[in-house]
Design a protein around this motif. Structure first.
Motif, mmCIF file in Angstrom:
data_model
loop_
_atom_site.group_PDB
_atom_site.id
_atom_site.type_symbol
_atom_site.label_atom_id
_atom_site.label_comp_id
_atom_site.label_asym_id
_atom_site.label_seq_id
_atom_site.Cartn_x
_atom_site.Cartn_y
_atom_site.Cartn_z
ATOM 1 N N MET A 87 0.836 -1.190 0.000
ATOM 2 C CA MET A 87 0.000 0.000 0.000
ATOM 3 C C MET A 87 0.877 1.248 0.000
ATOM 4 S SD MET A 87 -2.338 -1.421 3.134
ATOM 5 C CE MET A 87 -2.624 -3.201 3.245
ATOM 6 N N ARG A 88 0.363 2.293 -0.663
ATOM 7 C CA ARG A 88 1.051 3.581 -0.683
ATOM 8 C C ARG A 88 0.209 4.590 0.078
ATOM 9 N NH1 ARG A 88 1.777 4.794 -6.190
ATOM 10 N NH2 ARG A 88 3.768 3.664 -6.115
ATOM 11 N N GLY A 89 0.794 5.194 1.116
ATOM 12 C CA GLY A 89 0.082 6.134 1.964
ATOM 13 C C GLY A 89 0.057 7.539 1.396
ATOM 14 N N PRO A 90 -0.592 8.474 2.093
ATOM 15 C CA PRO A 90 -0.723 9.848 1.590
ATOM 16 C C PRO A 90 0.613 10.583 1.477
ATOM 17 C CG PRO A 90 -1.566 9.651 3.845
ATOM 18 C CD PRO A 90 -1.314 8.271 3.360
ATOM 19 N N ASP A 91 1.613 10.145 2.214
ATOM 20 C CA ASP A 91 2.929 10.797 2.142
ATOM 21 C C ASP A 91 3.849 10.135 1.123
ATOM 22 O OD1 ASP A 91 3.371 8.411 3.405
ATOM 23 O OD2 ASP A 91 4.418 9.248 5.144
ATOM 24 N N GLY A 92 3.311 9.154 0.373
ATOM 25 C CA GLY A 92 4.109 8.475 -0.641
ATOM 26 C C GLY A 92 4.871 7.271 -0.142
ATOM 27 N N SER A 93 4.870 7.031 1.163
ATOM 28 C CA SER A 93 5.592 5.872 1.708
ATOM 29 C C SER A 93 4.838 4.586 1.397
ATOM 30 C CB SER A 93 5.763 6.021 3.216
ATOM 31 O OG SER A 93 4.488 6.050 3.850
ATOM 32 N N GLU A 94 5.579 3.489 1.261
ATOM 33 C CA GLU A 94 4.980 2.197 0.931
ATOM 34 C C GLU A 94 5.198 1.206 2.076
ATOM 35 O OE1 GLU A 94 6.441 0.798 -2.792
ATOM 36 O OE2 GLU A 94 5.818 2.606 -3.895
ATOM 37 N N SER A 95 4.208 0.331 2.259
ATOM 38 C CA SER A 95 4.326 -0.718 3.274
ATOM 39 C C SER A 95 3.633 -1.968 2.754
ATOM 40 C CB SER A 95 3.683 -0.272 4.591
ATOM 41 O OG SER A 95 2.296 -0.028 4.411
ATOM 42 N N THR A 96 4.116 -3.109 3.194
ATOM 43 C CA THR A 96 3.535 -4.396 2.789
ATOM 44 C C THR A 96 3.006 -5.108 4.023
ATOM 45 O OG1 THR A 96 5.040 -4.587 0.916
ATOM 46 C CG2 THR A 96 3.972 -6.599 1.661
ATOM 47 N N GLU A 97 1.763 -5.618 3.936
ATOM 48 C CA GLU A 97 1.135 -6.269 5.087
ATOM 49 C C GLU A 97 0.569 -7.624 4.688
ATOM 50 O OE1 GLU A 97 -1.694 -3.875 7.179
ATOM 51 O OE2 GLU A 97 -0.561 -2.025 6.874
ATOM 52 N N ARG A 98 0.503 -8.516 5.663
ATOM 53 C CA ARG A 98 -0.164 -9.805 5.466
ATOM 54 C C ARG A 98 -1.672 -9.559 5.383
ATOM 55 N NH1 ARG A 98 2.745 -14.317 4.170
ATOM 56 N NH2 ARG A 98 0.885 -15.436 4.841
ATOM 57 N N VAL A 99 -2.286 -10.146 4.389
ATOM 58 C CA VAL A 99 -3.724 -9.967 4.167
ATOM 59 C C VAL A 99 -4.310 -11.309 3.752
ATOM 60 C CG1 VAL A 99 -5.463 -8.873 2.688
ATOM 61 C CG2 VAL A 99 -3.530 -7.537 3.520
ATOM 62 N N ASP A 100 -5.492 -11.627 4.293
ATOM 63 C CA ASP A 100 -6.125 -12.907 3.962
ATOM 64 C C ASP A 100 -7.146 -12.794 2.839
ATOM 65 O OD1 ASP A 100 -4.984 -14.678 6.120
ATOM 66 O OD2 ASP A 100 -5.802 -13.058 7.335
ATOM 67 N N ALA A 101 -7.804 -11.621 2.724
ATOM 68 C CA ALA A 101 -8.808 -11.435 1.678
ATOM 69 C C ALA A 101 -8.949 -9.952 1.385
ATOM 70 C CB ALA A 101 -10.161 -12.016 2.097
ATOM 71 N N CYS A 102 -9.299 -9.636 0.138
ATOM 72 C CA CYS A 102 -9.434 -8.242 -0.285
ATOM 73 C C CYS A 102 -10.683 -8.120 -1.156
ATOM 74 C CB CYS A 102 -8.193 -7.812 -1.065
ATOM 75 S SG CYS A 102 -8.289 -6.146 -1.755
ATOM 76 N N PHE A 103 -11.520 -7.102 -0.850
ATOM 77 C CA PHE A 103 -12.770 -6.867 -1.580
ATOM 78 C C PHE A 103 -12.734 -5.462 -2.165
ATOM 79 C CE2 PHE A 103 -13.364 -10.009 1.646
ATOM 80 C CZ PHE A 103 -14.076 -11.011 1.012
ATOM 81 N N VAL A 104 -12.967 -5.364 -3.475
ATOM 82 C CA VAL A 104 -12.718 -4.129 -4.213
ATOM 83 C C VAL A 104 -14.015 -3.468 -4.649
ATOM 84 C CG1 VAL A 104 -11.475 -3.099 -6.155
ATOM 85 C CG2 VAL A 104 -10.562 -5.155 -5.044
#
Length: 561
Positions: free
Chosen positions: A459-476
């Motif tokens: 994910m890219r936050g409002p300040d442009g920084s990026e982070s990666t997280e463990r996720v089990d499901a994603c709904f768009v």
């Protein structure tokens, strides 16, 4: 005091679902039990207790016996434990049971607050005489809804597959949205699934498998193949109709109800399932007349049943391929070669969720990434991390719903706030949920999988920084495109594909001397309603209003001769 006096002896008793009533006043409790026996005793087992604590004990015993609880009826003013507290705790034991609170006039505010706090289904003010008017209709509606859901859970069709298989997900979603009674068995988690595969001699590489009630086994069936075997695919009874409706969302269903009720020979064509996108909403709380809210699935079921009862034909799993104009006739060509001739056509074909183009999303769609609510996946998300992408009402409703199952729900909202895109009531509900984290100004930029299913999001936050997280499901839920390609060259659309109507089509190919009607397209006698109309308000109530209005306009058109 706990009593089973309202039920036959154990040896004679059927395993009927339970209705449990709680009230500390013996006279009132006796009256409630009497009315429940009189109205519902043949279908349900009536039980009663005199306190919330005893009722929770009874519910624990019922669960231990593997029995079902259909309805909880509780008085609000009870010493030791108020009705709302009891219902909140009972919800943890029997989450699928309907919940009704008995109140005095002075308790109205508490009852309204309980709608949100304990997901209350209804509150009744005492006294409710006569019960035939004030008591039975309310409970009958709730119990019918519960029975419908229970039938789906205990259905005869069994689908065996992998949770993170797109083909398995598509079959589950089709069965759920069309309210076909079915059971899902995960081959990796359910020993019953593996035993059934052994008995049916189906190899593991032929999943998903559908076991039908007639004993037949379908290996890797398509949705259409399963629909045809189950008789879900609609077949038109006639070649010509007064009104053909394309699309079975709220606008189309409303038009089917009003068209049929006003004597028009009406057919509705729906490519997937009645309800459209609204049918996938976990909870619609701002629809007039339903203070406790209702699910999109429930709204779709009620509307479809109403339309059929009034005489409309609902042709599901059929899609419009082209609209043809022949003199005063309007011809809707269907996929597969069939045609429907009509005097009037209503286009209510709705919209489809846009696809997220970030790396990894296309490959993992149906394997942890889903477009729309995909409520069939909710229980599988228990104690997991779920991400919801989007900032409109549909995304908010999904986040509230999944928060009841998942340990953490993260909302990624591209905009700076929710206020411009989401209803105030949903914003307040999200803020009150401790396991929901709303991240504004944030986007998902990459999805990664492990063992062929979603494992991480970057994910890219409002300040442009990026982070990666463990996720089990994603709904768009990231906006939608209109389903109007089939109208190319026939009906005027705007630059985004939405259908132009009313005075906006005058001077834009409009062929008649009179002005077009409010919802009339560039083709006289062809109307549009709901989300697919240019400049429409994207709300269920407005879609229902437009669908209803279109029938009145169709009558005016037909009166022209």
């Amino acid at each position: 005091m706990t009593t089973l006096a309202d039920t036959p002896p154990t040896g004679e008793r059927e395993r009927r679902p339970v209705i449990l009533a709680v009230d500390d006043e013996p006279a009132v409790l006796a009256a409630v039990a009497r009315d429940l026996r009189r109205g519902f005793g043949e279908r349900f087992r009536i039980m009663r207790t005199s306190s919330g604590a005893e009722a929770l004990e009874v519910l624990g015993q019922i669960r231990a016996r593997g029995e079902q609880v259909a309805l909880l009826v509780a008085d609000q003013r009870m010493p030791g434990m108020e009705g709302t507290e009891y219902l909140a705790r009972a919800r943890q034991l029997v989450p699928d049971a309907k919940r009704v609170l008995l109140t005095a006039y002075a308790d109205t505010e508490a009852a309204i607050a309980a709608i949100n706090e304990v997901a209350l289904d209804y509150y009744l003010m005492k006294p409710w005489d006569p019960p035939e008017e004030q008591f039975f209709p309310v409970l009958e509606d709730l119990l019918t809804t519960w029975e419908s859901g229970a039938a789906l859970e205990a259905g005869g069709v069994r689908v065996i597959g992998h949770r993170f298989s797109k083909e398995s997900h598509d079959l589950r979603d089709f069965l759920a949205r069309n309210r076909v009674p079915a059971r899902w068995l995960d081959v990796e988690r359910d020993g019953e699934a593996r035993e059934l595969l052994r008995i049916a001699a189906v190899p593991a590489d032929r999943l998903p498998v559908a076991l039908l009630e007639d004993g037949s086994v379908l290996e890797r069936p398509s949705v259409l193949e399963l629909a045809e075997r189950l008789g879900v695919v609609g077949v038109p009874a006639s070649d010509h109709y007064d009104l053909v409706i394309v699309g079975g969302g709220p606008a189309g269903l409303a038009a089917a109800v009003y068209g049929a009720s006003e004597g028009l020979k009406t057919a509705l064509v729906e490519r997937e399932a009645p309800g459209g996108q609204a049918g996938q909403s976990s909870r619609i709380e701002n629809y007039l007349g339903f203070p406790a809210g209702l699910s999109g699935s429930d709204l779709a079921r009620r509307a479809a049943d109403q339309a059929r009862r009034l005489g409309a034909e609902l042709l599901t799993m059929r899609d419009a391929a082209r609209l043809r104009v022949e003199g005063s006739g309007r011809i809707v060509e269907l996929t597969g070669g069939a045609e429907l001739s009509a005097n009037c056509v209503l286009i209510a074909s709705g919209v489809s969720y846009n696809q997220l183009r970030a790396p990894g999303f296309a490959e993992l769609t149906g394997a942890g990434i889903y477009y729309g609510a995909a409520l069939t996946e909710a229980r599988s998300c228990a104690d997991q991390h779920v991400v919801i992408i989007g900032g409109a009402n549909s995304a908010g409703q999904a986040a509230v719903y999944f928060a009841s199952y998942a340990s953490q729900v993260t909302m990624l909202v591209r905009g700076e706030s929710l206020t411009s895109s989401m209803s105030h009531y949903l914003i307040e509900q999200l803020a009150a949920l401790p396991n929901v984290d709303v991240r504004t100004g944030t986007q998902a930029i990459r999805a990664e999988g492990e063992d062929d299913h979603l494992a991480r999001l970057t994910m890219r936050g409002p300040d442009g920084s990026e982070s990666t997280e463990r996720v089990d499901a994603c709904f768009v839920f990231i906006g939608a495109a209109p389903r109007t390609d089939w109208l190319e060259g026939t009906v005027t659309r705007d630059e985004r594909g939405f259908i132009v109507a009313g005075l906006d089509v005058k001077g834009n190919g409009w062929p008649l001397a009179r002005d077009p009607y409010l919802l009339e397209t560039s083709v006289p006698g062809v109307f549009v309603a709901g989300d697919v109309r240019a400049r429409s308000i994207k709300r269920v109530a407005s879609a229902v209003g437009e669908g209803s209005m279109s029938v009145s306009l169709a009558h005016e058109y037909l009166a022209e001769g």
